[in-house]
Design an enzyme around this catalytic site. Structure first.
Site, PDB file in Angstrom:
ATOM      1  N   ARG A 144       1.122  37.554   4.828  1.00  0.00           N
ATOM      2  CA  ARG A 144       1.891  36.913   3.763  1.00  0.00           C
ATOM      3  C   ARG A 144       1.314  35.543   3.439  1.00  0.00           C
ATOM      4  NH1 ARG A 144       7.234  33.742   4.575  1.00  0.00           N
ATOM      5  NH2 ARG A 144       6.073  32.633   2.971  1.00  0.00           N
TER       6      ARG A 144
ATOM      7  N   CYS B 291       0.853  -1.187   0.000  1.00  0.00           N
ATOM      8  CA  CYS B 291       0.000   0.000   0.000  1.00  0.00           C
ATOM      9  C   CYS B 291       0.880   1.225   0.000  1.00  0.00           C
ATOM     10  CB  CYS B 291      -0.919  -0.008   1.216  1.00  0.00           C
ATOM     11  SG  CYS B 291      -2.037   1.387   1.267  1.00  0.00           S
TER      12      CYS B 291
ATOM     13  N   PRO C 165       0.118  35.841   9.011  1.00  0.00           N
ATOM     14  CA  PRO C 165      -0.409  37.207   8.961  1.00  0.00           C
ATOM     15  C   PRO C 165       0.399  38.083   8.000  1.00  0.00           C
ATOM     16  CG  PRO C 165      -0.367  36.438  11.226  1.00  0.00           C
ATOM     17  CD  PRO C 165       0.331  35.386  10.402  1.00  0.00           C
TER      18      PRO C 165
END
Length: 278
Positions: free
Chosen positions: A265, A121, A263
């Site tokens: 950017r 998997c 904040p």
């Protein structure tokens, strides 16, 4: 079956366990004290009596998780194809017992037959390499978002991580309205599960949840992009970075992918035409 969204409302402490731990600080001797540890349990999704998958998850908002997983993995196209759900304890964890429409259940059984006999998997749940990053259809360009409103969303993302505040051990996924207000959010020890919970809730909310974007506290892997696209989400904001495959999938399915959201950017990886910069 119970109503699809019926689940007992529990306190945040129901999802943590107190354990005796040893703490070390440079200025102090080692000390032993009780601390909060996030709960993680096996959760089986059982469709019409047949277990399809077992995921490790936080034991809350599991009907939202089951709905979101069913949509983002293409098991259903609409919430109406699930007639009801029950969350029940099992010997080693929890089961979400899902009453699935006959047509969708036949399709699910066909998928299980296609996977039978295969070992290994690398990418669980994917039947062949060509299926990676291939959403049902490219997304439309019907949404826009003003990046000037992103700061408000980032400021309040932690409001949807009460267990995370206690343990430092959960991811969050929230729905951001065009104004930057967070309409709702979910947390989980698994970032994919947190997103599935959000997508499941969005599918059952009103029209106001059609507008806006998804915001996740984690990195943006290809699975996060593909799950979002499968559920019609056009814009995905991530606090951390995106992987190369995530960028490739986002480009191919017309999803606007934005990472390193802080904040003032952000890094726009794909389809910036949906974004408005003040």
């Amino acid at each position: 079956m119970n109503n699809i969204l019926s689940e007992e409302v529990l306190n945040v402490t129901d999802f943590t366990t107190s354990r005796q731990l040893t703490l070390w600080k440079r200025e102090d001797l080692q000390s032993s004290q009780l601390d909060d540890v996030a709960e993680e349990v096996p959760v089986a999704l059982v469709y019409n009596g047949i277990s399809h998958v077992v995921m490790m998850a936080s034991p809350k908002d599991l009907t939202h998780f089951a709905m979101g997983f069913s949509l983002s993995e293409g098991i259903i196209d609409s919430p109406r194809e699930i007639y009801g759900m029950d969350v029940v304890p099992s010997c080693n964890g929890l089961e979400v017992q899902i009453d699935l429409s006959s047509r969708r259940f036949m399709g699910l059984k066909a998928r299980r037959r296609a996977l039978a006999g295969r070992t290994g998997c690398g990418v669980c749940g994917v039947e062949q390499l060509n299926d990676i990053g291939k959403p049902v259809q490219p997304l439309p360009f019907s949404q826009t978002f003003n990046l000037g409103n992103l700061d408000r969303a980032l400021k309040h993302l932690n409001d949807f991580q009460p267990t995370g505040k206690l343990t430092g051990c959960t991811h969050a996924a929230a729905w951001v309205m065009p104004s930057g207000e967070l309409a709702g959010g979910h947390e989980d020890v698994g970032r994919h599960v947190a997103l599935d919970k959000l997508l499941g809730r969005r599918a059952t909310e009103g029209e106001e949840w059609r507008q806006g974007a998804a915001l996740v506290s984690s990195r943006a892997s290809y699975e996060m992009v593909q799950k979002s696209a499968m559920c019609g989400v056009e814009i995905l904001f991530a606090v951390s970075a995106a992987t190369t495959l995530a960028v490739d999938v986002a480009e191919r399915c017309n999803l606007t992918l934005v990472g390193f959201c802080k904040p003032g950017r952000a890094t726009i990886y794909t389809h910036p035409q949906r974004l408005i910069a003040d």
